[in-house]
Design a protein around this motif. Structure first.
Motif, short mmCIF file in Angstrom:
data_model
loop_
_atom_site.label_atom_id
_atom_site.label_comp_id
_atom_site.label_asym_id
_atom_site.label_seq_id
_atom_site.Cartn_x
_atom_site.Cartn_y
_atom_site.Cartn_z
N GLY A 193 -48.68 64.85 -10.83
CA GLY A 193 -48.12 65.97 -10.09
C GLY A 193 -48.28 65.77 -8.58
O GLY A 193 -48.62 64.69 -8.09
N ALA A 194 -48.08 66.84 -7.85
CA ALA A 194 -48.16 66.77 -6.39
C ALA A 194 -49.59 66.70 -5.88
O ALA A 194 -49.83 66.42 -4.70
N GLU A 195 -50.56 66.94 -6.75
CA GLU A 195 -51.95 67.00 -6.31
C GLU A 195 -52.57 65.63 -6.04
O GLU A 195 -53.60 65.53 -5.38
N GLN A 196 -51.95 64.56 -6.52
CA GLN A 196 -52.52 63.23 -6.35
C GLN A 196 -51.43 62.22 -6.03
O GLN A 196 -50.49 62.06 -6.81
N THR A 197 -51.54 61.58 -4.88
CA THR A 197 -50.63 60.50 -4.51
C THR A 197 -51.37 59.17 -4.62
O THR A 197 -52.44 59.00 -4.03
N VAL A 198 -50.82 58.25 -5.37
CA VAL A 198 -51.44 56.95 -5.56
C VAL A 198 -51.07 56.05 -4.38
O VAL A 198 -49.90 55.93 -4.01
N ARG A 199 -52.08 55.42 -3.79
CA ARG A 199 -51.87 54.50 -2.68
C ARG A 199 -52.51 53.15 -3.00
O ARG A 199 -53.46 53.08 -3.78
N ILE A 200 -51.97 52.12 -2.37
CA ILE A 200 -52.51 50.77 -2.56
C ILE A 200 -52.76 50.13 -1.21
O ILE A 200 -52.22 50.56 -0.19
N GLY A 201 -53.62 49.12 -1.21
CA GLY A 201 -53.84 48.28 -0.04
C GLY A 201 -53.58 46.83 -0.41
O GLY A 201 -53.95 46.38 -1.50
N ILE A 202 -52.92 46.10 0.48
CA ILE A 202 -52.54 44.71 0.21
C ILE A 202 -52.99 43.84 1.36
O ILE A 202 -52.71 44.13 2.53
N GLY A 203 -53.71 42.77 1.05
CA GLY A 203 -54.12 41.78 2.04
C GLY A 203 -53.50 40.43 1.74
O GLY A 203 -53.50 39.99 0.58
N ILE A 204 -52.95 39.76 2.77
CA ILE A 204 -52.25 38.48 2.59
C ILE A 204 -52.79 37.48 3.61
O ILE A 204 -52.95 37.81 4.79
N HIS A 205 -53.06 36.27 3.16
CA HIS A 205 -53.54 35.22 4.05
C HIS A 205 -53.03 33.87 3.56
O HIS A 205 -52.92 33.64 2.35
N THR A 206 -52.72 32.98 4.49
CA THR A 206 -52.25 31.63 4.18
C THR A 206 -53.28 30.62 4.66
O THR A 206 -53.71 30.67 5.81
N GLY A 207 -53.69 29.74 3.76
CA GLY A 207 -54.69 28.73 4.10
C GLY A 207 -54.90 27.78 2.94
O GLY A 207 -54.30 27.92 1.87
N LEU A 256 -52.07 27.57 0.23
CA LEU A 256 -51.61 28.70 -0.57
C LEU A 256 -51.41 29.91 0.32
O LEU A 256 -52.03 30.04 1.37
N THR A 257 -50.58 30.82 -0.12
CA THR A 257 -50.55 32.17 0.41
C THR A 257 -51.14 33.07 -0.66
O THR A 257 -50.60 33.15 -1.77
N VAL A 258 -52.25 33.69 -0.34
CA VAL A 258 -53.03 34.46 -1.32
C VAL A 258 -52.84 35.95 -1.04
O VAL A 258 -52.84 36.39 0.12
N MET A 259 -52.72 36.73 -2.11
CA MET A 259 -52.55 38.18 -1.99
C MET A 259 -53.56 38.90 -2.87
O MET A 259 -53.79 38.50 -4.01
N PHE A 260 -54.17 39.94 -2.31
CA PHE A 260 -55.00 40.86 -3.09
C PHE A 260 -54.40 42.26 -2.96
O PHE A 260 -54.03 42.70 -1.88
N VAL A 261 -54.31 42.95 -4.10
CA VAL A 261 -53.80 44.32 -4.15
C VAL A 261 -54.86 45.19 -4.78
O VAL A 261 -55.45 44.82 -5.81
N ASP A 262 -55.12 46.35 -4.19
CA ASP A 262 -56.16 47.24 -4.70
C ASP A 262 -55.67 48.69 -4.63
O ASP A 262 -54.93 49.06 -3.71
N VAL A 263 -56.09 49.49 -5.61
CA VAL A 263 -55.72 50.91 -5.65
C VAL A 263 -56.72 51.70 -4.83
O VAL A 263 -57.94 51.55 -5.01
#
Length: 343
Positions: A199-213, A107-114
């Motif tokens: 508004g401009a006071e908060q920018t939403v960011r994410i992190g993504i990790g991908i692995h194949t195994g 599989l290629t597995v992905m995790f996404v987090d805020v």
């Protein structure tokens, strides 16, 4: 012969097409009966064939609905929330496509987090937090199904997805990385349009990790309630890679096992890192872009600078700071936000 034709059309093609053909045959029988009587004085009563044809179509349609389509309806109920329509169609029309109950697959597995979700949720009422999550997760999860991935679960502010199950997906590492790149573009667009109302006071960011195994994928849980999911070291590794996005200050990271199958893509060596729970270090790569980014002159120059930087850091050369500054300046022209990656 016409009755047999209706049976075959209903079972192997579509009841709707069989019905249309049956209506056409009925019309032709009525016209033929009228013509033979008006022109030749012969009476051929079409009533009995029409009635028998209708009974044949009704019985065959009932048989298909009760027997033939039962497995497809069960598959659609089980996987309709997790898979794209194209994958569902392939499962429904491929004999023995599903291997449930625990199956070892690559599989290629992905995790996404805020990022900074606790900070965001602290200053919002609960209803606003739910609204924010629904807007974000709906926009991001669309890229999983659009790239033939399987949505495993939503874990609070996180997404777990995987590729190459329940059926084989060709080039699944590439499709997973394309989904991650599309998520990067989507989060930038949502922030730019202020879709979350911060508004401009908060920018939403994410992190993504991908692995194949290799992981074990199938129905898991209790006998009365279970989910289709994947477990194994590949899943744990993908989750750990996602967590180190904070450490290296980059939004999309992939393991060497994923990157090896994608020559010609824009990756940068992020080093061998210790992942929680892993004995050996894991080599991580920053996902900058696809083939078009890799072929750009700016990335070619950055790749050369990055290689020199890696060698300078390994040898603890005093000139590494100058190389970092040059790489950071060159990274400003690329769309991946690499300046934070270089500090």
């Amino acid at each position: 012969m016409l009755g047999s034709l209706l049976v075959l059309l209903t079972i192997f093609v579509s009841p709707a097409i069989a019905l249309a053909c049956g209506l056409a045959i009925t019309g032709m029988a009525l016209v033929a009966s009228w013509l033979t009587f008006s022109l030749a004085g012969l009476l051929f009563d079409p009533f009995a064939p029409i009635v028998m044809g209708s009974i044949t179509h009704f019985a065959t349609t009932s048989f298909r609905f009760l027997v033939t389509d039962r497995e497809r309806r069960a598959i659609r109920r089980a996987f309709g929330q997790y898979l794209s329509p194209s994958l569902l169609y392939r499962i429904e029309h491929t004999r023995d496509a599903l291997r449930l109950g625990g199956d070892d697959r690559e599989l290629t597995v992905m995790f996404v987090d805020v990022r900074n979700f606790t900070e965001i949720s602290e200053r919002l009422p609960p209803t606003a937090v739910v609204r924010f999550l629904n807007t974000l997760l709906d926009a991001l999860s669309r890229h999983v199904t659009a790239n033939e991935g399987t949505l495993d679960k939503f874990i609070g502010d996180s997404i777990m997805a995987f590729w190459n199950a329940p059926i084989d997906v060709a080039d699944h590492p590439a499709k997973a990385v394309r989904a991650a790149l599309a998520m990067r573009e989507t989060i930038a667009r949502l922030n730019e349009s202020d879709a979350f109302g911060f508004g401009a006071e908060q920018t939403v960011r994410i992190g993504i990790g991908i692995h194949t195994g290799v992981a074990c994928v199938g129905n898991m849980g209790a006998e009365s309630r279970f989910n289709y999911s994947a477990v194994g070291d590949a899943v744990n590794t993908a989750a750990r890679i996602e967590t180190v996005c904070k450490t290296v200050s980059f939004d999309i990271l992939a393991s060497d096992d994923t990157v090896r199958s994608l020559p010609g893509w824009a990756f940068l060596d992020a080093g061998s890192l210790e992942l929680k729970g892993k004995r050996a270090r894991t080599r991580i790569n920053a996902v900058v872009g696809d083939e078009s980014v890799a072929s750009s002159p700016d990335f070619a120059e950055l790749r050369l600078l990055h290689g020199k930087l890696v060698e300078a850091l390994r040898s603890r050369s005093p000139g590494s700071r100058k190389i970092i500054a040059a790489a950071k300046a060159k990274a400003a022209g690329l769309p991946a936000g690499l300046q934070d990656f270089y500090g």
